[in-house]
Design a protein around this motif. Structure first.
Motif, mmCIF file in Angstrom:
data_model
loop_
_atom_site.group_PDB
_atom_site.id
_atom_site.type_symbol
_atom_site.label_atom_id
_atom_site.label_comp_id
_atom_site.label_asym_id
_atom_site.label_seq_id
_atom_site.Cartn_x
_atom_site.Cartn_y
_atom_site.Cartn_z
ATOM 1 N N ALA A 14 -4.278 11.560 -2.123
ATOM 2 C CA ALA A 14 -4.388 10.516 -0.664
ATOM 3 C C ALA A 14 -3.563 11.758 0.343
ATOM 4 O O ALA A 14 -3.954 12.786 0.841
ATOM 5 N N LEU A 15 -3.855 11.104 1.312
ATOM 6 C CA LEU A 15 -4.199 11.580 3.263
ATOM 7 C C LEU A 15 -3.739 10.410 3.733
ATOM 8 O O LEU A 15 -3.924 8.784 3.832
ATOM 9 N N ALA A 16 -2.519 10.645 4.090
ATOM 10 C CA ALA A 16 -2.167 9.819 5.655
ATOM 11 C C ALA A 16 -2.280 10.367 7.010
ATOM 12 O O ALA A 16 -1.662 11.916 7.054
ATOM 13 N N ASP A 35 -12.104 11.103 -3.812
ATOM 14 C CA ASP A 35 -12.160 10.384 -3.212
ATOM 15 C C ASP A 35 -10.842 9.538 -3.161
ATOM 16 O O ASP A 35 -10.226 8.893 -3.724
ATOM 17 N N PRO A 36 -10.579 9.883 -1.964
ATOM 18 C CA PRO A 36 -8.900 9.876 -1.405
ATOM 19 C C PRO A 36 -8.095 8.772 -1.271
ATOM 20 O O PRO A 36 -8.938 7.705 -0.277
ATOM 21 N N MET A 37 -7.241 7.713 -1.283
ATOM 22 C CA MET A 37 -6.966 6.018 -0.456
ATOM 23 C C MET A 37 -6.499 7.414 0.741
ATOM 24 O O MET A 37 -6.331 8.529 0.521
ATOM 25 N N VAL A 38 -6.303 6.635 2.047
ATOM 26 C CA VAL A 38 -6.113 6.682 3.201
ATOM 27 C C VAL A 38 -5.749 5.800 3.716
ATOM 28 O O VAL A 38 -5.749 4.750 3.810
ATOM 29 N N PHE A 39 -4.098 6.252 4.270
ATOM 30 C CA PHE A 39 -3.296 5.801 4.284
ATOM 31 C C PHE A 39 -3.268 6.432 6.440
ATOM 32 O O PHE A 39 -3.148 7.072 6.872
ATOM 33 N N SER A 40 -3.227 4.773 6.973
ATOM 34 C CA SER A 40 -4.043 4.617 8.282
ATOM 35 C C SER A 40 -3.353 3.556 8.950
ATOM 36 O O SER A 40 -4.288 2.223 9.165
ATOM 37 N N PRO A 41 -2.443 4.082 9.389
ATOM 38 C CA PRO A 41 -1.488 2.018 10.847
ATOM 39 C C PRO A 41 -2.730 2.056 11.286
ATOM 40 O O PRO A 41 -2.875 1.208 12.416
ATOM 41 N N GLN A 49 -14.828 3.987 9.542
ATOM 42 C CA GLN A 49 -15.777 4.601 8.641
ATOM 43 C C GLN A 49 -15.559 5.460 7.655
ATOM 44 O O GLN A 49 -16.205 5.009 6.452
ATOM 45 N N LEU A 50 -15.302 6.022 7.912
ATOM 46 C CA LEU A 50 -15.880 6.960 6.577
ATOM 47 C C LEU A 50 -14.759 6.917 5.466
ATOM 48 O O LEU A 50 -15.304 6.959 4.769
ATOM 49 N N ALA A 51 -13.367 5.946 5.503
ATOM 50 C CA ALA A 51 -11.999 5.147 4.939
ATOM 51 C C ALA A 51 -13.169 4.593 3.771
ATOM 52 O O ALA A 51 -12.712 4.370 2.729
ATOM 53 N N GLY A 52 -13.906 4.046 4.534
ATOM 54 C CA GLY A 52 -14.538 2.544 3.855
ATOM 55 C C GLY A 52 -12.993 1.950 3.274
ATOM 56 O O GLY A 52 -11.830 1.301 3.356
ATOM 57 N N GLY A 53 -13.983 1.424 1.673
ATOM 58 C CA GLY A 53 -12.818 0.151 1.053
ATOM 59 C C GLY A 53 -11.696 0.858 1.425
ATOM 60 O O GLY A 53 -10.227 0.309 -0.255
ATOM 61 N N ARG A 54 -11.735 2.200 0.708
ATOM 62 C CA ARG A 54 -9.945 3.268 0.563
ATOM 63 C C ARG A 54 -9.546 3.495 1.466
ATOM 64 O O ARG A 54 -7.948 3.946 1.221
ATOM 65 N N LEU A 71 -0.405 14.673 -1.399
ATOM 66 C CA LEU A 71 -0.685 13.926 0.011
ATOM 67 C C LEU A 71 -0.357 14.727 1.130
ATOM 68 O O LEU A 71 -0.732 16.423 1.112
ATOM 69 N N TYR A 72 -1.858 14.835 1.438
ATOM 70 C CA TYR A 72 -2.216 15.479 2.862
ATOM 71 C C TYR A 72 -1.097 14.486 4.198
ATOM 72 O O TYR A 72 -2.214 13.276 4.093
ATOM 73 N N VAL A 73 -0.892 14.931 4.897
ATOM 74 C CA VAL A 73 -0.508 13.679 6.214
ATOM 75 C C VAL A 73 -1.091 15.030 7.817
ATOM 76 O O VAL A 73 -0.455 16.041 7.707
#
Length: 185
Positions: A14-16, A35-41, A49-54, A71-73
């Protein structure tokens, strides 16, 4: 440092974060097959756009981290990054906080990809600039045609193994092939 090659189909990544560093890291992860989950408030348009549905428009909580191995932060500010790194570690998640060596459990090397040929350079986070310069040198030494060269070598290896050749014979014949083709200086 212990260099490893990680199979993203076996470890949830995942990436935050937010900003250009998050876009760059997400692109690199995708190039590596993740295909990581992308957490971004508050993601910028390019990251969203790049993260899309993730994309999850929040920071990960403890429950979200339970299914993640790496996890990448980045781009969240020092206090948020430190808090998130501590939370991740408490859930046994390996963390890399971009450009904050004391908060990193691992470092991502600079990468050259030529199909299945992957070459990396790492300075353990001590000099990303040097790693980048060395990566550029590798790119010039190993141009794009190395992807096809590796496919040729792999097909040769598979054929010889199917014919019953020993591993030592295959190794010797592979060295001969590479020398005959003058693929290495």
């Amino acid at each position: 440092m212990i260099p490893l090659a990680l199979d993203p189909s076996r470890v949830a990544i995942a990436l935050a974060g937010t900003g250009p560093l998050a876009v760059r890291r997400l692109t690199q992860l995708r190039e590596g097959g993740a295909d990581p989950m992308v957490f971004s408030p508050e993601p910028d348009g390019e990251l969203a756009q790049l993260a899309g549905g993730r994309l999850v428009r929040a920071l990960p909580d403890a429950a979200a981290l339970d299914g993640i191995g790496l996890l990448y932060v980045m781009g969240l500010g020092p206090e948020t990054e430190r808090t998130l790194a501590e939370l991740a570690r408490s859930r046994r998640v390996l963390v890399n906080v971009e450009d904050v060596i004391p908060l990193c459990d691992f470092h991502s090397p600079s990468v050259v990809r030529r199909g299945d040929l992957v070459m990396t350079v790492s300075t353990g986070g001590r000099s990303p600039t040097l790693a980048s310069l060395l990566r550029q040198r590798l790119e010039s030494l190993f141009p794009e045609e190395w992807a096809e060269r590796l496919r040729t070598i792999a097909a040769f290896r598979d054929r010889r193994r199917a014919e019953g050749a020993s591993m030592s014979e295959v190794a010797r014949e592979t060295r001969d092939l590479i020398a005959r083709e003058r693929w290495l200086p």
